[in-house]
Design a protein around this motif. Structure first.
Motif, short mmCIF file in Angstrom:
data_model
loop_
_atom_site.label_atom_id
_atom_site.label_comp_id
_atom_site.label_asym_id
_atom_site.label_seq_id
_atom_site.Cartn_x
_atom_site.Cartn_y
_atom_site.Cartn_z
N GLY A 5 -36.88 -34.53 -0.70
CA GLY A 5 -35.61 -34.60 -0.67
C GLY A 5 -34.75 -34.58 0.58
N SER A 6 -33.62 -35.18 0.69
CA SER A 6 -32.71 -35.04 1.87
C SER A 6 -31.38 -35.08 1.22
CB SER A 6 -33.02 -36.19 2.68
OG SER A 6 -31.80 -36.01 3.87
N ILE A 7 -30.34 -34.18 1.45
CA ILE A 7 -29.08 -34.02 1.03
C ILE A 7 -28.33 -34.12 2.52
CG2 ILE A 7 -27.08 -32.78 -0.09
CD1 ILE A 7 -29.15 -31.60 -1.66
N THR A 8 -27.40 -35.05 2.61
CA THR A 8 -26.51 -35.35 3.72
C THR A 8 -25.21 -34.48 3.55
OG1 THR A 8 -25.73 -37.43 3.00
CG2 THR A 8 -27.66 -37.44 4.56
N PRO A 9 -24.55 -34.10 4.61
CA PRO A 9 -23.20 -33.59 4.54
C PRO A 9 -22.17 -34.46 4.13
CG PRO A 9 -24.27 -32.82 6.50
CD PRO A 9 -25.19 -34.01 6.12
N LYS A 10 -21.26 -33.85 3.23
CA LYS A 10 -20.11 -34.65 2.75
C LYS A 10 -19.05 -34.81 3.88
CE LYS A 10 -17.10 -35.59 -1.04
NZ LYS A 10 -16.44 -34.92 -2.42
N THR A 11 -18.39 -35.91 3.99
CA THR A 11 -17.32 -35.96 4.85
C THR A 11 -16.10 -35.58 4.39
OG1 THR A 11 -18.61 -37.87 6.11
CG2 THR A 11 -16.07 -37.70 6.35
N LEU A 12 -15.27 -34.74 5.28
CA LEU A 12 -13.86 -34.14 4.83
C LEU A 12 -12.94 -34.80 5.81
CD1 LEU A 12 -14.86 -30.45 4.11
CD2 LEU A 12 -14.50 -32.45 2.45
N THR A 13 -11.86 -34.98 5.12
CA THR A 13 -10.70 -35.48 6.10
C THR A 13 -9.83 -34.31 6.11
OG1 THR A 13 -11.07 -37.72 5.46
CG2 THR A 13 -8.86 -36.90 6.61
N ALA A 14 -9.30 -33.83 7.61
CA ALA A 14 -8.39 -32.69 7.73
C ALA A 14 -7.03 -33.03 8.13
CB ALA A 14 -8.72 -31.72 8.71
N SER A 15 -6.00 -32.67 7.42
CA SER A 15 -4.57 -33.17 7.80
C SER A 15 -3.80 -31.69 7.81
CB SER A 15 -4.20 -33.95 6.71
OG SER A 15 -4.11 -33.59 5.42
N LEU A 16 -2.65 -31.87 8.42
CA LEU A 16 -1.62 -30.73 8.60
C LEU A 16 -0.56 -30.82 7.38
CD1 LEU A 16 -1.27 -30.40 12.54
CD2 LEU A 16 -2.80 -29.10 10.80
N VAL A 17 -0.40 -29.84 6.80
CA VAL A 17 0.85 -29.64 6.00
C VAL A 17 1.77 -28.57 5.92
CG1 VAL A 17 -0.65 -31.17 4.25
CG2 VAL A 17 -0.58 -28.46 4.28
N GLY A 18 2.89 -28.52 5.21
CA GLY A 18 3.90 -27.45 5.36
C GLY A 18 4.50 -27.41 6.72
N SER A 19 4.78 -26.26 7.07
CA SER A 19 5.58 -26.25 8.58
C SER A 19 4.99 -25.07 9.19
CB SER A 19 7.13 -26.03 8.32
OG SER A 19 7.42 -24.97 7.82
N VAL A 20 5.07 -25.33 10.72
CA VAL A 20 4.64 -24.08 11.57
C VAL A 20 5.81 -24.05 12.49
CG1 VAL A 20 3.59 -25.68 13.04
CG2 VAL A 20 3.06 -23.34 13.23
N SER A 21 6.29 -22.75 12.53
CA SER A 21 7.57 -22.47 13.46
C SER A 21 7.37 -21.16 14.53
CB SER A 21 8.75 -22.11 12.57
OG SER A 21 9.97 -21.76 13.06
N LYS A 22 8.07 -21.42 15.48
CA LYS A 22 7.93 -20.27 16.32
C LYS A 22 9.26 -20.23 17.28
CE LYS A 22 6.17 -22.50 20.73
NZ LYS A 22 5.04 -22.32 21.77
#
Length: 372
Positions: A5-22
């Motif tokens: 048997g073989s299980i390959t990694p599932k592909t994820l998509t990353a994105s930015l949400v909300g807000s970041v402040s300084k």
């Protein structure tokens, strides 16, 4: 069974949400929280997060700024079951707010008393703290050239207040002033120099001394500002240049002082005054006839006088003054009698100090006797 048997990694998509402040710090560094990253494609119940190096697109203040993540990797209990579609992702979630800086006053703000509270400042009287290293040359103050003393009077360590402060420079928008008004105990007002002089006439009758009695009206001041109450309060005595009778005599007064509500805001250019305001008048002496003037009847009214028949009163001790002592006078008539009135005219003063005196030019007394 077999390990086929073989299980390959599932592909994820990353994105930015909300807000970041300084708050502006002069860098592009962004600090993200776990809630700023969204993973699309994750199976419910799995624990997977993504993180990398986050940076703003620029260092300057703004909103809706692009934040980019590079070199992202997955972590969490099921991290090995997934792979990122891209290790780099971004989003316009960034906000950088201005950093607060503080303006203050430094040095000394000095002037000579002018009756106003206006303070004149230079760029060197301002200081700005809180700038990020590297921005010192690109952010400054508008350096208002005038401010206000707490009052108009002479003093040191006086409070000076300035309003209307603003930031200037290429990086000014990255900062905000804590206050557009500032004050500091950097004020100094020095006394205004004015001149005193003698005026009018300082008059007396000859008394053998150089002492002069000076009245308040004999002083005048030049340079006092309109509305200020300043006067000479003393001294009340001075000295004539000579003890002798005359006019336009120089009078010297030392230790002159100022008084009045505004006196502390002024200083005299000199506390010793000299002015040709002196006048010494002649002292009046009294010449009189004394003793007896005796002769035998000769048919005339001529009276023969001696030095002993004259008296002079009022001469100041030490002065050399005497009468000219006329040798003849006049009886009131030629007849024999006692206590006859004798009159002498042409009386005058002689001696080194005679010019300091005046005397009656004639005298009469009942001192005459004419024998048969």
């Amino acid at each position: 069974y077999g390990d086929i048997g073989s299980i390959t990694p599932k592909t994820l998509t990353a994105s930015l949400v909300g807000s970041v402040s300084k708050v502006y710090d002069g860098t592009k560094t962004a600090v993200l929280s776990a809630t700023n990253t969204k993973l699309t494609g994750e199976i419910a119940g799995d624990s997977v997060t993504a993180a990398g190096t986050a940076n703003y697109s620029g260092k300057d203040v703004g909103t809706g700024l692009l934040v980019s993540v590079t070199g992202a990797s997955l972590s969490g209990a099921q991290a090995e079951d997934y792979v990122l579609a891209s290790n780099n992702y971004s989003g316009t979630i960034g906000k950088i707010t201005p950093a607060t800086v503080t303006a203050s006053l430094t040095g000394v703000v000095d002037k000579i008393y002018d009756g106003t509270t206006t303070a004149m400042l230079s760029a060197g009287n301002y200081a700005l703290s809180g700038l990020v290293a590297g921005d010192v040359g690109s952010v400054g103050l508008n350096d208002p050239n005038s401010g206000t003393y707490n009052n108009k009077n002479v003093g040191t360590g006086k409070a000076v207040s300035v309003s209307g402060l603003a930031l200037t420079g290429t990086d000014a928008l990255d900062y905000t002033l804590k206050s557009s008004a500032v004050s500091g105990a950097i004020g100094e007002i020095d006394p205004l120099a004015i001149s005193a002089s003698l005026t009018g006439t300082v008059d007396k009758t000859y008394d053998g001394t150089t002492t002069a009695t000076v009245a308040t009206s004999n002083y005048q001041l030049t340079g006092v500002l309109a509305g200020d109450t300043v006067k000479v309060t003393g001294p009340k005595s001075g000295a004539y240049a000579s003890k002798d009778v005359g006019t336009g005599i120089a009078v010297t007064v030392s230790g002159v002082t100022l008084g009045g509500a505004g006196a502390s805001n002024y200083v005299l250019t000199s506390t010793t005054l000299i002015g040709a305001v002196g006048e010494i008048d002649r002292k009046v002496l009294t010449a009189s006839l004394v003793s007896s003037v005796v002769k035998g009847y000769d048919g005339t009214m001529v009276a023969f006088m001696t030095v002993g028949n004259y008296a002079l009163t009022g001469v100041i001790a030490g002065d050399v003054v005497s009468l000219n002592d006329p040798t003849t006078g006049t009886y009131n008539n030629a007849n024999v009698a006692t206590n006859k009135k004798v009159t002498v005219v042409g009386l005058a003063l002689t001696g080194a100090d005679a010019r300091d005196y005046t005397v009656n030019s004639s005298a009469s007394a009942a001192i005459g006797t004419i024998h048969p």
